[in-house]
Write a protein that holds these residues in place. Sequence first.
Motif, mmCIF file in Angstrom:
data_model
loop_
_atom_site.group_PDB
_atom_site.id
_atom_site.type_symbol
_atom_site.label_atom_id
_atom_site.label_comp_id
_atom_site.label_asym_id
_atom_site.label_seq_id
_atom_site.Cartn_x
_atom_site.Cartn_y
_atom_site.Cartn_z
ATOM 1 N N VAL A 127 120.677 64.841 2.094
ATOM 2 C CA VAL A 127 121.902 64.921 3.125
ATOM 3 C C VAL A 127 121.554 66.180 3.541
ATOM 4 O O VAL A 127 121.555 67.332 2.813
ATOM 5 C CB VAL A 127 123.055 64.804 2.284
ATOM 6 N N VAL A 128 121.554 66.168 5.021
ATOM 7 C CA VAL A 128 121.687 67.691 5.522
ATOM 8 C C VAL A 128 122.861 67.797 6.424
ATOM 9 O O VAL A 128 122.958 66.807 7.162
ATOM 10 C CB VAL A 128 120.262 67.869 6.391
ATOM 11 N N LEU A 129 123.541 68.872 6.137
ATOM 12 C CA LEU A 129 124.814 69.174 6.838
ATOM 13 C C LEU A 129 124.779 70.202 7.681
ATOM 14 O O LEU A 129 124.312 71.267 7.214
ATOM 15 C CB LEU A 129 125.949 69.296 5.842
ATOM 16 N N VAL A 130 125.121 70.068 8.976
ATOM 17 C CA VAL A 130 125.051 71.118 10.145
ATOM 18 C C VAL A 130 126.328 71.802 10.543
ATOM 19 O O VAL A 130 127.251 70.888 10.898
ATOM 20 C CB VAL A 130 124.361 70.752 11.391
ATOM 21 N N PHE A 131 126.620 72.912 9.953
ATOM 22 C CA PHE A 131 127.952 73.590 10.361
ATOM 23 C C PHE A 131 129.060 72.893 9.725
ATOM 24 O O PHE A 131 130.006 72.540 10.302
ATOM 25 C CB PHE A 131 128.260 73.716 12.003
ATOM 26 N N VAL A 150 121.585 69.943 1.438
ATOM 27 C CA VAL A 150 121.229 71.091 2.136
ATOM 28 C C VAL A 150 122.014 71.429 3.273
ATOM 29 O O VAL A 150 122.547 70.679 4.017
ATOM 30 C CB VAL A 150 119.771 71.201 2.491
ATOM 31 N N ILE A 151 122.759 72.631 3.409
ATOM 32 C CA ILE A 151 123.416 72.852 4.333
ATOM 33 C C ILE A 151 122.942 73.863 5.611
ATOM 34 O O ILE A 151 122.183 74.788 5.164
ATOM 35 C CB ILE A 151 124.725 73.727 3.927
ATOM 36 N N VAL A 152 122.904 73.618 6.700
ATOM 37 C CA VAL A 152 122.130 74.438 7.846
ATOM 38 C C VAL A 152 123.421 75.270 8.530
ATOM 39 O O VAL A 152 124.423 74.673 8.982
ATOM 40 C CB VAL A 152 121.796 73.515 9.079
ATOM 41 N N PRO A 163 122.225 74.777 -1.743
ATOM 42 C CA PRO A 163 121.039 75.008 -1.028
ATOM 43 C C PRO A 163 121.394 75.125 0.639
ATOM 44 O O PRO A 163 122.041 74.309 1.135
ATOM 45 C CB PRO A 163 120.098 73.908 -1.081
ATOM 46 N N SER A 164 120.789 76.205 1.167
ATOM 47 C CA SER A 164 120.974 76.078 2.705
ATOM 48 C C SER A 164 119.995 76.797 3.488
ATOM 49 O O SER A 164 119.069 77.640 2.939
ATOM 50 C CB SER A 164 122.561 76.962 2.876
ATOM 51 N N VAL A 165 119.865 76.618 4.694
ATOM 52 C CA VAL A 165 118.901 77.093 5.528
ATOM 53 C C VAL A 165 119.874 77.790 6.890
ATOM 54 O O VAL A 165 120.541 77.062 7.381
ATOM 55 C CB VAL A 165 118.131 75.945 6.332
ATOM 56 N N GLY A 166 119.321 79.022 7.043
ATOM 57 C CA GLY A 166 119.852 79.580 8.279
ATOM 58 C C GLY A 166 119.221 80.581 9.048
ATOM 59 O O GLY A 166 117.816 80.328 8.891
ATOM 60 N N SER A 167 119.779 81.257 10.055
ATOM 61 C CA SER A 167 118.707 82.210 10.588
ATOM 62 C C SER A 167 119.454 83.529 10.468
ATOM 63 O O SER A 167 120.523 83.818 9.916
ATOM 64 C CB SER A 167 118.593 81.918 11.960
#
Lengths: 342, 342
Positions: A127-131, A150-152, A163-167
Amino acid sequence: MQSDVAEDNSERVTLADVAEEAGVSLSTISKVLNGRSDVAGATRERVEELLRERGYMRRGGRAQPKAELIELVFHELDSIWSMELINGVESVAKEHGLSVVLTVSGSRHSPDPDWIEGVMRRRPVGVVLVFSDLAPEYRERLRARAIPFVIVDPAGDPSPDAPSVGSANWSGGLIATRHLIELGHTRIAAITGPEDMMCSLARLDGFRSAMNSAGLHIDPDWIQFGDFHAAGGRDRANTILAGPERPTAIFAGSDLQALGVLDAARASGLRVPEDLSIVGYDDIPLARWVTPPLTTVHQPLRRMGEEAARLVIRLSEETMESTPRMDLATSLVVRDSTAPPA
Amino acid sequence: MQSDVAEDNSERVTLADVAEEAGVSLSTISKVLNGRSDVAGATRERVEELLRERGYMRRGGRAQPKAELIELVFHELDSIWSMELINGVESVAKEHGLSVVLTVSGSRHSPDPDWIEGVMRRRPVGVVLVFSDLAPEYRERLRARAIPFVIVDPAGDPSPDAPSVGSANWSGGLIATRHLIELGHTRIAAITGPEDMMCSLARLDGFRSAMNSAGLHIDPDWIQFGDFHAAGGRDRANTILAGPERPTAIFAGSDLQALGVLDAARASGLRVPEDLSIVGYDDIPLARWVTPPLTTVHQPLRRMGEEAARLVIRLSEETMESTPRMDLATSLVVRDSTAPPA
């Protein structure tokens, strides 16, 4: 059911042990492992804890066939940059022979109960969750089924085990503000996103650091929290521009907000960039096509989607020791909406 | 397998009959009904034809459990209006307890073979294709499984047996051009989409009809086919504006193209709308936020997505006598990019 969850004798014994210890039937154990909703919450928790202690959850989850799906959840789809993220997730999913199930949750907090039931039935790879975040009980249910998430770009303060991906939001705020300072601006306002979103705060802190380093004063009325949309940007800019003293530059929290600021400037008879410089954030594809083309902070949205998809696939295949967090770099793109102050 | 496809004695007899008549085993019949790919093409066709003749395909397809999914296929996701369509499909899907699987096909012609295999495995309620078509063999395989499909805004000439949802493109071209004529323009150019897309042709025909009705001459050099993107709009506008005589107005095939035309006008030192009026098409959310805000033809994109989802759900529940085709109305939104010629 039993054939789903028990693959050899040793596991069957463990399951029977767990059932006995928890004081429930094997069928209840099976329901918990299959993520069914017709098990009382307290029972589920007790069973899941025992299953985890016995090291069963991971193996059990892995043994179950996964559908060739990645779940992608947005809290809303009305900002343009969603498209870039979708493209990123979709392209990596396709490389891996996976399809993308798209859900719009309508909430930044957690998708609704229907969603988690659907996920339990669909058995995606991840599952990828955005905001958007996940309620603790949803996280538990996903973990019980070995479905990673994973949370974006987390909203608010993500728990350290997500676990997350950001900038690099702080750096983005810093480089945008430095650019304005280098052009000679000293009276600079900032419009940012919601006060409860970490990315808003990080960008604003970058702004503050750049201003402080340059020894510049920050007028408290010139810091406005809002949403990331055009209308919000316009309204906040109108508030700022109606004050007794006017800034010569505004750092906006998103390109959409920057378009709203452009609109407010036009309505006040201000020329951009001659009377007012504007820096946006995101570098959406249209930023280059508006009038004047926007100076903005490039956020690698497509790459963020790609990395989130890669991470969730990797998490579905191996156990990682620590919780991964990845921040991609931001960079400044100088176009025509900024210039030295008149 | 057999229990999947045979519900009572009479059907079992029919299946055995079909197997005998086709000279194949019952297991092959079952594979065809289940959409498996390990059946030779010629065999599948022969079996499917016999099954249809016996009236079996529909019942057989219905008897199989469908996943709670709608497949949504885009040929690409880089135009902003995709978001509106996704939102429309997603909201109706959610109302019906369905999730949306999103695929980017990368082609206007047909998704690739992996896609159809995935659909056969996923067994969705139905398929919605945006600006994309389906190869005849894919249509057959979907029909064999009673999975309906609906095409949104067909590219090229849709076959009469494909259910579809569009908008009134011809009327859109007509009202955009009439607006310019009513403002006093007589030298009007048109930039439209690809020559092989029905929507491009319909909009252009609406343009021609408005010009002809008003007794105005159409300069052949002032009609340009292109893509629907900003860069294409800029390049076509540059070609038109470089000619010996200049038009005073340009009708663009999309809002993105119109942004490209704005860029070309700016590069030529032309003011919009004083020196050049521009009408866009689509009314994407940003059209109101560009400078100057765009006069454009509103296409009800979100509603088109909603109607396509409703139609495909309806087709999954009932057999419709004729092939449904729905065209939603377009309307003109007048903003600041059009004015009487100087």
